[in-house]
Design a protein around this motif. Sequence first.
Motif, mmCIF file in Angstrom:
data_model
loop_
_atom_site.group_PDB
_atom_site.id
_atom_site.type_symbol
_atom_site.label_atom_id
_atom_site.label_comp_id
_atom_site.label_asym_id
_atom_site.label_seq_id
_atom_site.Cartn_x
_atom_site.Cartn_y
_atom_site.Cartn_z
ATOM 1 N N ALA A 90 0.918 -1.460 -0.238
ATOM 2 C CA ALA A 90 -0.288 0.215 0.244
ATOM 3 C C ALA A 90 1.136 1.495 -0.486
ATOM 4 O O ALA A 90 0.280 2.142 -0.394
ATOM 5 C CB ALA A 90 -1.145 0.200 1.404
ATOM 6 N N SER A 91 1.975 1.339 0.883
ATOM 7 C CA SER A 91 2.896 2.272 0.430
ATOM 8 C C SER A 91 3.644 2.690 -0.430
ATOM 9 O O SER A 91 3.923 3.815 -0.996
ATOM 10 C CB SER A 91 4.053 2.342 1.970
ATOM 11 N N THR A 92 4.384 1.520 -1.020
ATOM 12 C CA THR A 92 4.916 1.625 -1.951
ATOM 13 C C THR A 92 4.380 1.414 -3.769
ATOM 14 O O THR A 92 4.156 2.457 -4.541
ATOM 15 C CB THR A 92 6.182 1.105 -2.423
ATOM 16 N N ALA A 93 3.795 0.198 -3.356
ATOM 17 C CA ALA A 93 3.529 -0.614 -4.741
ATOM 18 C C ALA A 93 2.054 0.331 -5.537
ATOM 19 O O ALA A 93 2.007 0.774 -6.348
ATOM 20 C CB ALA A 93 3.176 -2.088 -4.466
ATOM 21 N N ILE A 94 1.464 0.811 -4.735
ATOM 22 C CA ILE A 94 0.401 1.309 -4.704
ATOM 23 C C ILE A 94 0.718 2.609 -5.476
ATOM 24 O O ILE A 94 -0.510 3.107 -6.802
ATOM 25 C CB ILE A 94 -0.695 1.585 -4.178
ATOM 26 N N PRO A 95 1.603 3.463 -5.087
ATOM 27 C CA PRO A 95 2.064 5.104 -5.773
ATOM 28 C C PRO A 95 2.278 4.299 -6.927
ATOM 29 O O PRO A 95 1.522 4.905 -8.260
ATOM 30 C CB PRO A 95 2.782 5.476 -5.640
ATOM 31 N N LEU A 96 2.896 3.679 -7.412
ATOM 32 C CA LEU A 96 3.620 2.995 -8.689
ATOM 33 C C LEU A 96 2.282 2.578 -9.274
ATOM 34 O O LEU A 96 2.255 3.458 -10.709
ATOM 35 C CB LEU A 96 4.738 2.700 -8.810
ATOM 36 N N LEU A 97 1.270 2.056 -9.004
ATOM 37 C CA LEU A 97 0.379 1.048 -10.012
ATOM 38 C C LEU A 97 -0.452 2.558 -10.587
ATOM 39 O O LEU A 97 -1.359 2.461 -11.838
ATOM 40 C CB LEU A 97 -0.581 0.380 -9.420
ATOM 41 N N VAL A 98 -0.877 3.250 -9.518
ATOM 42 C CA VAL A 98 -1.897 4.424 -9.793
ATOM 43 C C VAL A 98 -1.009 5.663 -10.227
ATOM 44 O O VAL A 98 -1.825 5.759 -11.464
ATOM 45 C CB VAL A 98 -2.038 5.106 -8.585
ATOM 46 N N ALA A 99 0.125 5.068 -10.589
ATOM 47 C CA ALA A 99 0.829 6.764 -11.518
ATOM 48 C C ALA A 99 0.888 6.356 -13.090
ATOM 49 O O ALA A 99 0.971 6.956 -13.953
ATOM 50 C CB ALA A 99 2.333 6.981 -10.751
ATOM 51 N N THR A 100 0.606 5.036 -12.895
ATOM 52 C CA THR A 100 0.735 4.264 -14.609
ATOM 53 C C THR A 100 -0.831 4.393 -14.599
ATOM 54 O O THR A 100 -1.452 3.978 -15.903
ATOM 55 C CB THR A 100 0.513 3.000 -14.446
ATOM 56 N N ILE A 101 -2.039 3.584 -13.741
ATOM 57 C CA ILE A 101 -3.009 3.348 -13.484
ATOM 58 C C ILE A 101 -3.647 5.933 -14.202
ATOM 59 O O ILE A 101 -4.437 5.721 -16.086
ATOM 60 C CB ILE A 101 -3.965 3.484 -13.149
ATOM 61 N N GLY A 102 -3.465 6.035 -13.934
ATOM 62 C CA GLY A 102 -3.786 7.501 -14.391
ATOM 63 C C GLY A 102 -3.873 8.192 -15.579
ATOM 64 O O GLY A 102 -4.637 8.524 -16.827
ATOM 65 N N PRO A 103 -1.988 7.654 -16.745
ATOM 66 C CA PRO A 103 -2.191 8.630 -17.899
ATOM 67 C C PRO A 103 -2.832 7.117 -18.533
ATOM 68 O O PRO A 103 -3.383 7.506 -19.433
ATOM 69 C CB PRO A 103 -1.375 8.372 -17.999
ATOM 70 N N LEU A 104 -3.656 6.102 -18.291
ATOM 71 C CA LEU A 104 -3.556 5.220 -19.719
ATOM 72 C C LEU A 104 -5.342 5.775 -19.035
ATOM 73 O O LEU A 104 -6.260 5.816 -20.347
ATOM 74 C CB LEU A 104 -3.723 4.209 -18.701
ATOM 75 N N SER A 105 -5.630 5.789 -18.124
ATOM 76 C CA SER A 105 -7.409 6.601 -18.002
ATOM 77 C C SER A 105 -7.221 7.185 -18.645
ATOM 78 O O SER A 105 -8.730 8.150 -19.993
ATOM 79 C CB SER A 105 -7.913 6.688 -16.816
ATOM 80 N N HIS A 106 -6.447 8.429 -18.685
ATOM 81 C CA HIS A 106 -6.670 9.922 -19.771
ATOM 82 C C HIS A 106 -7.218 9.401 -21.067
ATOM 83 O O HIS A 106 -7.370 9.768 -22.140
ATOM 84 C CB HIS A 106 -5.362 10.921 -19.145
ATOM 85 N N VAL A 107 -6.344 8.825 -21.829
ATOM 86 C CA VAL A 107 -5.780 8.580 -23.052
ATOM 87 C C VAL A 107 -6.974 7.701 -23.199
ATOM 88 O O VAL A 107 -7.805 8.350 -24.513
ATOM 89 C CB VAL A 107 -4.565 7.472 -23.002
ATOM 90 N N LEU A 108 -8.184 6.646 -22.522
ATOM 91 C CA LEU A 108 -8.911 5.839 -23.576
ATOM 92 C C LEU A 108 -9.684 7.444 -23.222
ATOM 93 O O LEU A 108 -10.941 7.238 -24.029
ATOM 94 C CB LEU A 108 -8.794 5.235 -21.922
ATOM 95 N N SER A 109 -9.810 8.227 -21.840
ATOM 96 C CA SER A 109 -11.402 8.949 -21.736
ATOM 97 C C SER A 109 -11.185 9.909 -23.082
ATOM 98 O O SER A 109 -11.648 10.405 -23.128
ATOM 99 C CB SER A 109 -11.428 9.898 -20.722
ATOM 100 N N ILE A 110 -9.766 10.767 -23.846
ATOM 101 C CA ILE A 110 -9.925 10.896 -24.581
ATOM 102 C C ILE A 110 -10.161 10.702 -25.987
ATOM 103 O O ILE A 110 -10.899 10.877 -26.437
ATOM 104 C CB ILE A 110 -8.257 11.458 -25.028
ATOM 105 N N ALA A 111 -10.243 9.151 -25.985
ATOM 106 C CA ALA A 111 -10.431 8.415 -27.264
ATOM 107 C C ALA A 111 -12.729 8.651 -27.507
ATOM 108 O O ALA A 111 -12.754 8.468 -28.182
ATOM 109 C CB ALA A 111 -10.055 7.427 -27.032
ATOM 110 N N SER A 112 -12.786 8.261 -26.279
ATOM 111 C CA SER A 112 -13.656 8.064 -26.072
ATOM 112 C C SER A 112 -14.764 9.511 -26.408
ATOM 113 O O SER A 112 -15.560 9.485 -26.839
ATOM 114 C CB SER A 112 -14.250 7.863 -24.668
ATOM 115 N N LEU A 113 -14.243 11.235 -26.576
ATOM 116 C CA LEU A 113 -14.567 11.568 -26.225
ATOM 117 C C LEU A 113 -14.395 12.459 -27.423
ATOM 118 O O LEU A 113 -15.668 12.861 -28.117
ATOM 119 C CB LEU A 113 -13.432 12.906 -25.954
ATOM 120 N N VAL A 114 -13.837 11.818 -27.989
ATOM 121 C CA VAL A 114 -12.975 12.589 -29.645
ATOM 122 C C VAL A 114 -13.728 11.503 -30.758
ATOM 123 O O VAL A 114 -14.523 11.425 -31.927
ATOM 124 C CB VAL A 114 -12.098 12.934 -29.996
ATOM 125 N N THR A 115 -14.491 10.476 -30.426
ATOM 126 C CA THR A 115 -15.003 10.121 -31.159
ATOM 127 C C THR A 115 -17.074 9.296 -30.670
ATOM 128 O O THR A 115 -16.810 9.072 -29.550
ATOM 129 C CB THR A 115 -14.368 8.453 -31.390
#
Length: 796
Positions: free
Chosen positions: A76-101
Amino acid sequence: MGQQSSPPGTGRGGRLNSERPTSIFTFSDPVRSRPRPNPTSSSKEPPPNNQVRTLFNGHIKLRGRNDNLPQKWWPASTAIPLLVATIGPLSHVLSIASLVTTWKVTLPNSGNLPDGKDDNGIGIPDPKWEINANIVSLICGFAGNFFLLLNFTGRVRYVVAIPGAVGAWMFSSGILVAILLAMHIHSPPVWPEIYSQGYYHAIFSAFFYTLGAMLLAINMLGYLRGYYPQQFDLDDDQRTLILQTMLFFVWLAGGGAVFAWLEDWPGGFCDGLYYCDVTILTIGFGDFAPATTAGRAFLVPFQTLGLLFLGLVISSISRFAANISADKIIKRHQEHSRRSTVGMSVTNEKELRGKLGLPPKRKVSDARGQSGGRRAFSARRSSLAQYGRLEVAGRLVTFRRHSWAEVGGVSEGHLVEGAADAKGGENENRTKEEEARQKMLKFDFGEKGKGAEQISGGGSGEKSPAQDKRKGRRQKLLLLKEDRDRLETIRQIQDETKRWKQYWALAMAFLAFFILWRFGAVVFMLTEARISSLSYFDSLYFCWVWLLTIGYGDITPKSNIGKPFFIVWSLIAVPIVTVLFQEMSSTVVRAVNRGAFKVADWTIMPTSKRGVLDKYIQKHPWLQKFVGKRQDTEESGREAGTSTEQPGNQVGPAEGADEQEEDLPSLLSQTIKSIAHDLRFSPRKRYSYEEWQLFTKLIQFTQREDDSLMAWDWLSEVSPLLADITEAEWVLDRLCESLDRYTRSNSHQKLQLRLEHGEVTDSELDPLRLETEQGPLDNIEEESERGRRNWDVSPG
């Protein structure tokens, strides 16, 4: 990871507390052992704040920002920040794809194949409320990631940034879910209308926003429970991984937008994103390819930098995976093996009887005053042969009990003898012997709270297989009489842990790869059923071809749901496949190389003049006699020549063993030089028992009250071999401390002699007074000029 705090005198791999002369080494936290910075120094870093505020009767514990208290919940103290830091940009990219299509398309020819493929769908404009809500969701998603980055950089406090990120991502996910439900309930597609790639991108984006918020909530829960301080404990490699991941997704999304604009593909940005993903991962299906000159020209810089970003991410992920196994799982396994070994180890017959639950051995003085027959009977009764057969094979001790010595089959004579002893009131030793026998009976059956009469009297007296297994395990012990045996045992634990680490990491990586492969095959079989009619075997074949980056192109995802899933699935597969190949190279490839070297040694490429055949002959005496005495003579002569020609270490293990007290300082300096040379060795240098004896003597000769050579237990938690640093670093640190103690003691002795002869001036005496009477000065600037000079030369 944060520094684990430990009470004074304990800790693994800590510094030697040289202020108290004692025969036992005491260890303290390296962080706490360092001197505090002077208030007048230029360091602005505040000291650790170990205060913990409790709320709601201790259920909530709020720790400071920088403390050195123990930390728990490492994922929770180390692995979660790294995983969340990866999930965030991926979610933004997918959200942009849903917006422009557009979210719905109409298939031509009433959806009949081959013209009615998903790629040929004509987009249906989305309502404005759906577009506006999607924009708000994207803004909230960016806001949540912005809060997270502010906390990573230390701009915003943890208690403000993390709740803000959780709230923003949950709100963004809630908006997307509301849009998806409203679209599905009030305006569902009617055949030949179907959902487009943008609709499924929105589903994946909402899922990852929710996942990131839940992970951050778990991290907050660990902080509120007081398991770690209010900050993410990340090292430089982990922070670099976060930055590299963000740059990779930015480059991926930017390339998708450029290729969609240059090539005018039907799916727009979604097809461009799918093409960039296939290109950067070097799959190359061939279903999408740039047809324009501008697109082909842009491919060169895009793929070059894309491979660079991908390689950096893969390298950081590999280091992170290696640190995970080394810091947590491997150390836990080694500690478990050490505790098991300590529980099985015995040094004498008294401990052996105690571990087996046998009565203590009767002394000769207890049998005085008895007749000769009675004394002989007592000696037989106190021997181990009365209860079972003791087998010693090396260090392994196995004790097999006699059938009549067990609870269900105690002989009648012993019961009568025990009753007569109890009635006649024998001495106290006999009572203790009977109590130890009762313990032995309970030990055999593993029962608690029952006497021998209750166990033997109730039931059929038959033991379950689990009890037999427990009994057999507890009767296997390790005989470690000498200190050398304990050192060799901890070496065996280290070697076994190293082998276990390799095969455990390979098994976990293969399991993750197997699950990813099978799960992806099931999903692609279902999503491509209408267009490609893939069987499960064909889907397995497609996933295998892509996971190995072959990319024949005979089977590709063609549905509107298959392409978004492939993007997400392939990006998840990158770290898994990377770790698998890394573990295979460190285990399977090395095993194959060792086997090839052995074959070469036995055949045409021996490592020495006569290869491993000589070693094999030496291990079998009968084969030596068969070969002849001439070979033995040549071998002994060659070994003698090798031993005289081979240069030894700068400080050998036997060197200095019989040194006089006045020769130890010179030997100490030579040994420090030799250990400093050993720091350059790769792999890490491991010292023998004789060398450790020399090191221990050099460490302890500067202490006042120390007569033993080995002042620690090799199997204990404070063993030098279990420290977090290498053996050379550990020894060098202690030898330098010993040298510092020697120089201080020598300087004080010289000053005392000069003081006795009246040769000491006031300027030389003031530093001693300042050190012994006043201690360190609090404010140097307020002292006189003489005090400043004395402070500069004082040993403190």
